[in-house]
Motif scaffolding. Structure first.
Motif, PDB file in Angstrom:
ATOM      1  N   ALA A  99       0.817  -1.217   0.000  1.00 28.66           N
ATOM      2  CA  ALA A  99       0.000   0.000   0.000  1.00 28.66           C
ATOM      3  C   ALA A  99       0.846   1.261   0.000  1.00 28.66           C
ATOM      4  N   SER A 100       2.008   1.208   0.650  1.00 27.40           N
ATOM      5  CA  SER A 100       2.865   2.395   0.716  1.00 27.40           C
ATOM      6  C   SER A 100       3.368   2.798  -0.661  1.00 27.40           C
ATOM      7  N   PHE A 101       3.405   1.846  -1.608  1.00 23.55           N
ATOM      8  CA  PHE A 101       3.826   2.155  -2.974  1.00 23.55           C
ATOM      9  C   PHE A 101       2.634   2.358  -3.905  1.00 23.55           C
ATOM     10  N   LYS A 102       1.534   1.640  -3.622  1.00 20.85           N
ATOM     11  CA  LYS A 102       0.376   1.711  -4.503  1.00 20.85           C
ATOM     12  C   LYS A 102      -0.484   2.939  -4.254  1.00 20.85           C
ATOM     13  N   ARG A 103      -0.514   3.434  -2.982  1.00 17.78           N
ATOM     14  CA  ARG A 103      -1.421   4.528  -2.665  1.00 17.78           C
ATOM     15  C   ARG A 103      -0.711   5.712  -1.993  1.00 17.78           C
ATOM     16  N   PRO A 104       0.474   6.090  -2.492  1.00 14.06           N
ATOM     17  CA  PRO A 104       1.147   7.217  -1.839  1.00 14.06           C
ATOM     18  C   PRO A 104       0.501   8.564  -2.151  1.00 14.06           C
ATOM     19  N   GLU A 105      -0.413   8.595  -3.165  1.00 12.07           N
ATOM     20  CA  GLU A 105      -0.967   9.863  -3.614  1.00 12.07           C
ATOM     21  C   GLU A 105      -2.147  10.334  -2.773  1.00 12.07           C
ATOM     22  N   LEU A 106      -2.685   9.482  -1.873  1.00 13.77           N
ATOM     23  CA  LEU A 106      -3.836   9.861  -1.076  1.00 13.77           C
ATOM     24  C   LEU A 106      -3.467  10.995  -0.124  1.00 13.77           C
ATOM     25  N   THR A 107      -4.243  12.082  -0.173  1.00 12.97           N
ATOM     26  CA  THR A 107      -3.952  13.259   0.652  1.00 12.97           C
ATOM     27  C   THR A 107      -5.211  13.698   1.391  1.00 12.97           C
ATOM     28  N   GLY A 108      -5.025  14.646   2.293  1.00  9.55           N
ATOM     29  CA  GLY A 108      -6.162  15.214   3.001  1.00  9.55           C
ATOM     30  C   GLY A 108      -5.956  15.209   4.498  1.00  9.55           C
ATOM     31  N   THR A 109      -6.949  15.724   5.215  1.00  7.33           N
ATOM     32  CA  THR A 109      -6.937  15.763   6.674  1.00  7.33           C
ATOM     33  C   THR A 109      -8.185  15.067   7.194  1.00  7.33           C
ATOM     34  N   VAL A 110      -8.005  14.209   8.190  1.00 13.32           N
ATOM     35  CA  VAL A 110      -9.126  13.506   8.809  1.00 13.32           C
ATOM     36  C   VAL A 110      -9.191  13.912  10.276  1.00 13.32           C
ATOM     37  N   ARG A 111     -10.347  14.416  10.696  1.00 16.86           N
ATOM     38  CA  ARG A 111     -10.563  14.766  12.107  1.00 16.86           C
ATOM     39  C   ARG A 111     -11.152  13.528  12.787  1.00 16.86           C
ATOM     40  N   PHE A 112     -10.349  12.919  13.627  1.00 18.99           N
ATOM     41  CA  PHE A 112     -10.693  11.625  14.211  1.00 18.99           C
ATOM     42  C   PHE A 112     -10.822  11.740  15.720  1.00 18.99           C
ATOM     43  N   GLY A 113     -11.878  11.139  16.284  1.00 19.41           N
ATOM     44  CA  GLY A 113     -12.086  11.199  17.725  1.00 19.41           C
ATOM     45  C   GLY A 113     -12.176   9.825  18.344  1.00 19.41           C
ATOM     46  N   THR A 114     -11.784   9.720  19.608  1.00 15.60           N
ATOM     47  CA  THR A 114     -11.870   8.462  20.341  1.00 15.60           C
ATOM     48  C   THR A 114     -11.775   8.733  21.841  1.00 15.60           C
ATOM     49  N   PRO A 115     -12.391   7.902  22.680  1.00 15.87           N
ATOM     50  CA  PRO A 115     -12.168   8.023  24.126  1.00 15.87           C
ATOM     51  C   PRO A 115     -10.709   7.731  24.441  1.00 15.87           C
ATOM     52  N   ASP A 116     -10.200   8.318  25.520  1.00 18.83           N
ATOM     53  CA  ASP A 116      -8.782   8.094  25.833  1.00 18.83           C
ATOM     54  C   ASP A 116      -8.499   6.659  26.266  1.00 18.83           C
ATOM     55  N   ASP A 117      -9.548   5.891  26.615  1.00 18.26           N
ATOM     56  CA  ASP A 117      -9.331   4.478  26.944  1.00 18.26           C
ATOM     57  C   ASP A 117      -8.608   3.766  25.805  1.00 18.26           C
ATOM     58  N   TYR A 118      -9.011   4.082  24.574  1.00 24.87           N
ATOM     59  CA  TYR A 118      -8.430   3.433  23.408  1.00 24.87           C
ATOM     60  C   TYR A 118      -7.239   4.224  22.854  1.00 24.87           C
ATOM     61  N   ALA A 119      -7.307   5.542  22.958  1.00 22.91           N
ATOM     62  CA  ALA A 119      -6.251   6.377  22.376  1.00 22.91           C
ATOM     63  C   ALA A 119      -4.893   6.110  23.005  1.00 22.91           C
ATOM     64  N   ASP A 120      -4.877   5.882  24.318  1.00 23.76           N
ATOM     65  CA  ASP A 120      -3.611   5.694  25.032  1.00 23.76           C
ATOM     66  C   ASP A 120      -2.923   4.384  24.701  1.00 23.76           C
ATOM     67  N   PHE A 121      -3.710   3.334  24.622  1.00 18.51           N
ATOM     68  CA  PHE A 121      -3.126   2.000  24.667  1.00 18.51           C
ATOM     69  C   PHE A 121      -3.186   1.245  23.346  1.00 18.51           C
ATOM     70  N   VAL A 122      -4.265   1.451  22.592  1.00 21.48           N
ATOM     71  CA  VAL A 122      -4.499   0.653  21.400  1.00 21.48           C
ATOM     72  C   VAL A 122      -4.133   1.384  20.106  1.00 21.48           C
ATOM     73  N   LEU A 123      -4.445   2.681  20.033  1.00 21.71           N
ATOM     74  CA  LEU A 123      -4.351   3.377  18.764  1.00 21.71           C
ATOM     75  C   LEU A 123      -2.958   3.821  18.303  1.00 21.71           C
ATOM     76  N   PRO A 124      -1.991   4.078  19.191  1.00 29.22           N
ATOM     77  CA  PRO A 124      -0.714   4.595  18.686  1.00 29.22           C
ATOM     78  C   PRO A 124      -0.094   3.760  17.574  1.00 29.22           C
ATOM     79  N   GLU A 125      -0.026   2.457  17.747  1.00 28.71           N
ATOM     80  CA  GLU A 125       0.578   1.601  16.722  1.00 28.71           C
ATOM     81  C   GLU A 125      -0.282   1.563  15.466  1.00 28.71           C
ATOM     82  N   ILE A 126      -1.601   1.549  15.636  1.00 24.18           N
ATOM     83  CA  ILE A 126      -2.510   1.512  14.487  1.00 24.18           C
ATOM     84  C   ILE A 126      -2.358   2.778  13.646  1.00 24.18           C
TER      85      ILE A 126
END
Length: 308
Positions: A99-126
């Motif tokens: 994907a890093s070679f096939k879709r490098p052209e995708l651009t834009g900004t995404v405003r994403f929200g989540t409770p900190d329960d998931y933001a702290d522990f699960v989401l960083p690697e994702i």
């Protein structure tokens, strides 16, 4: 006098590790996800005999049986169960690289929200993996309780939100079903106190209500020792042995121990995690992040997280 020396030259290639075919692993995971060869064949668009041949090839490469017959059905051997996590990581890394070679052209900004329960522990690697596959997409993350995330997403202030589906918050995009579990410190016996100290979130939180309802139903004395909408504060109280709490099994951290019915704590039930989107047509960048988060959250193995 002649000295005869015999030298045996071994082909170095014969000692090399075999390479696992990603296509074989994708079929293997389809069997894991669907539960049998027939549905897996439909999932990967192959005949059932082709799927069987692929699995035979995979067993030959590894030199271990991955399946065992159980009546008319097949189930994983212990080695087959062990391969599932490796296969998911290998397939994910393969797809990330492509994907890093096939879709490098995708651009834009995404405003994403989540409770900190998931933001702290699960989401960083994702989110880090998403950044590697879509380097030109900016993700702005806001952390707040699910009810606020729902309101802001409906108003269009957030493009996308990963939320806890409970109470008045619902979604057609459920991405994971998760048990709510009791947790205490791995180094303390706080759960044995006559009056149980609790570390919980804000009033109105569904998890807090589940905990209180369960304790009152069993006649267990308790007190609210710590209350905070911030999951870090709740986690710190639990790990320090100051209180007992409840959280998704997905979010149990090192330093915590899960309490079960054997410890005198009843099951708290399950809940769903889901995705919310702002009204209207989503951009390609929003769709890409939603797909990435949904697939990643859905495939997380809590045991792997706990080991890290």
């Amino acid at each position: 006098m002649y000295l005869m020396i015999s030298i045996t030259i071994t082909d170095g290639c014969a000692a090399m590790m075999p390479n696992l075919d990603v296509d074989l692993l994708k079929t293997f995971l389809a069997i894991s996800d669907t539960g049998n060869f027939t549905r897996a064949a439909e999932e990967v668009n192959k005949t059932q005999s082709a799927v069987s041949m692929q699995m035979k090839r995979l067993e030959e490469l590894l030199g271990r049986p991955l399946f065992t017959r159980d009546g008319r059905t097949s189930r994983f051997t212990p080695d087959g169960e062990r391969l599932v996590d490796y296969a998911r990581r290998l397939v994910a890394l393969n797809d990330e690289a492509v994907a890093s070679f096939k879709r490098p052209e995708l651009t834009g900004t995404v405003r994403f929200g989540t409770p900190d329960d998931y933001a702290d522990f699960v989401l960083p690697e994702i989110l880090a993996r998403f950044a590697r596959t879509h380097p030109l997409v900016t993700v702005d993350v806001d952390c707040m309780p699910t009810p606020l995330l729902s309101e802001r997403t409906k108003r269009g202030e957030l493009d996308l939100a990963l939320v806890t589906l409970c109470g008045t918050v619902s979604s057609d995009e459920a991405v994971r079903r998760e048990p709510l579990v009791w947790v205490t410190s791995a180094r303390h016996s706080t759960h044995l106190l006559d009056v149980l100290p609790l570390a919980v979130s804000h009033t109105g939180c569904q998890w807090r209500a589940s905990v209180v309802t369960a304790l009152e139903a069993m006649g267990r004395k308790y007190r609210i020792a710590y209350a905070s909408p911030n999951s870090n504060a709740v986690n710190a109280a639990v790990i320090s042995g100051l209180a007992v709490g409840a959280m998704p099994q997905l979010c149990v951290r090192p330093g915590m121990r899960t309490l079960t019915e054997k410890d005198g704590f009843p099951a708290l039930g399950h809940f769903n995690l889901g995705m919310l989107r702002k009204p209207g047509r989503a951009s390609t960048a929003v769709d890409a992040l939603a797909r990435h988060v949904s697939e990643s959250i859905g495939s997380i193995n809590p045991a792997m997280l706990a080991a890290e």
